[in-house]
Design an enzyme around this catalytic site. Structure first.
Site, PDB file in Angstrom:
ATOM      1  N   CYS A 121       0.822  -1.243   0.231  1.00 23.16           N
ATOM      2  CA  CYS A 121      -0.133  -0.082   0.221  1.00 23.16           C
ATOM      3  C   CYS A 121       0.864   1.268   0.118  1.00 23.16           C
ATOM      4  CB  CYS A 121      -0.939  -0.011   1.209  1.00 23.16           C
ATOM      5  SG  CYS A 121      -2.385   1.050   0.996  1.00 23.16           S
ATOM      6  N   HIS A 132      -3.105  -5.270   1.145  1.00 22.13           N
ATOM      7  CA  HIS A 132      -2.613  -5.873   2.305  1.00 22.13           C
ATOM      8  C   HIS A 132      -2.720  -7.249   2.682  1.00 22.13           C
ATOM      9  CE1 HIS A 132      -2.371  -1.807   4.081  1.00 22.13           C
ATOM     10  NE2 HIS A 132      -3.250  -1.484   3.179  1.00 22.13           N
ATOM     11  N   GLU A 141      -0.797  -9.117   4.616  1.00 20.59           N
ATOM     12  CA  GLU A 141      -0.604  -9.434   5.841  1.00 20.59           C
ATOM     13  C   GLU A 141      -1.882  -9.315   6.869  1.00 20.59           C
ATOM     14  OE1 GLU A 141      -0.806  -4.797   5.695  1.00 20.59           O
ATOM     15  OE2 GLU A 141      -0.007  -6.320   4.362  1.00 20.59           O
TER      16      GLU A 141
END
Length: 197
Positions: free
Chosen positions: A85, A178, A180
């Site tokens: 991002c 994202h 994660e």
């Protein structure tokens, strides 16, 4: 093999990156002394095989990189960089926002907040080139950027109608979304594998 991964801990979703890379190191069978550490100053990069630049606010992260004396140490860092991002914005050579002092590590033009404001955040299952099983990746986009032009040596891994959302150049991986946050470690594992970890 014991491995140390750094996570730029100036702003953004730092703990999520620490958790994801810790899990990815375990799944790759790395040694028990392997670690994921927070990076706030140049000395913290010592011994790191890779650095994650998390999502957050790219103008704020850019300012804090400069303030903490990390600009040149990151630009000359010999390990891999996993950027998500806002991290994708910082990796670019060209961003149409003078407040962002980009690292210029990947020859690409990035449009910040390409999908709109926070309320336009969304999730989508997207094909990403090079994933081991070839299945789609469930991507979470939060005020996400896109790459509108990619130059020499930048390999496009995933696109949406708005532009490129995953790109790679050598030891660098830049993602508009994202990974994660979703629990799917395939991109983390692929990144580590490409570094020989």
């Amino acid at each position: 093999m014991d491995v140390k991964i750094g996570v730029l801990a100036l702003q953004g979703d730092v703990s999520e990156h620490i958790d994801a890379f810790s899990a990815a190191l375990r799944s790759r069978g790395c040694g028990k002394a392997s670690s994921v550490v927070e990076v706030r100053r140049p000395a913290d990069l010592a011994g790191c095989a890779a650095l994650a630049i998390p999502g957050g606010e790219s103008t704020t992260i850019s300012r804090l990189i400069d303030k903490n004396g990390l600009y040149e140490p990151i630009r000359t860092f010999p390990g891999g960089i996993f950027a998500t991002c806002a991290g994708m914005v910082l990796m670019a050579t060209d961003v149409a926002d003078p407040r962002v002092h980009t690292l210029g590590l990947m020859d690409m033009t990035v449009d910040r907040n390409a999908f709109g404001r926070q309320r336009e955040s969304f999730e989508a299952d997207i094909p990403v080139a090079g994933l081991p099983d070839g299945g789609p990746f469930h991507a979470i986009f939060i005020r996400a950027p896109v790459v509108t032009a990619a130059g020499s040596g930048v390999h496009v891994l995933a696109t949406l109608d708005q532009g490129i959302v995953a790109a790679e150049k050598g030891r660098y991986l830049a993602l508009a979304f994202h990974p994660e946050l979703g629990g799917d470690l395939r991109l983390h594992e692929r990144f580590l594998q490409n570094l020989g970890i």
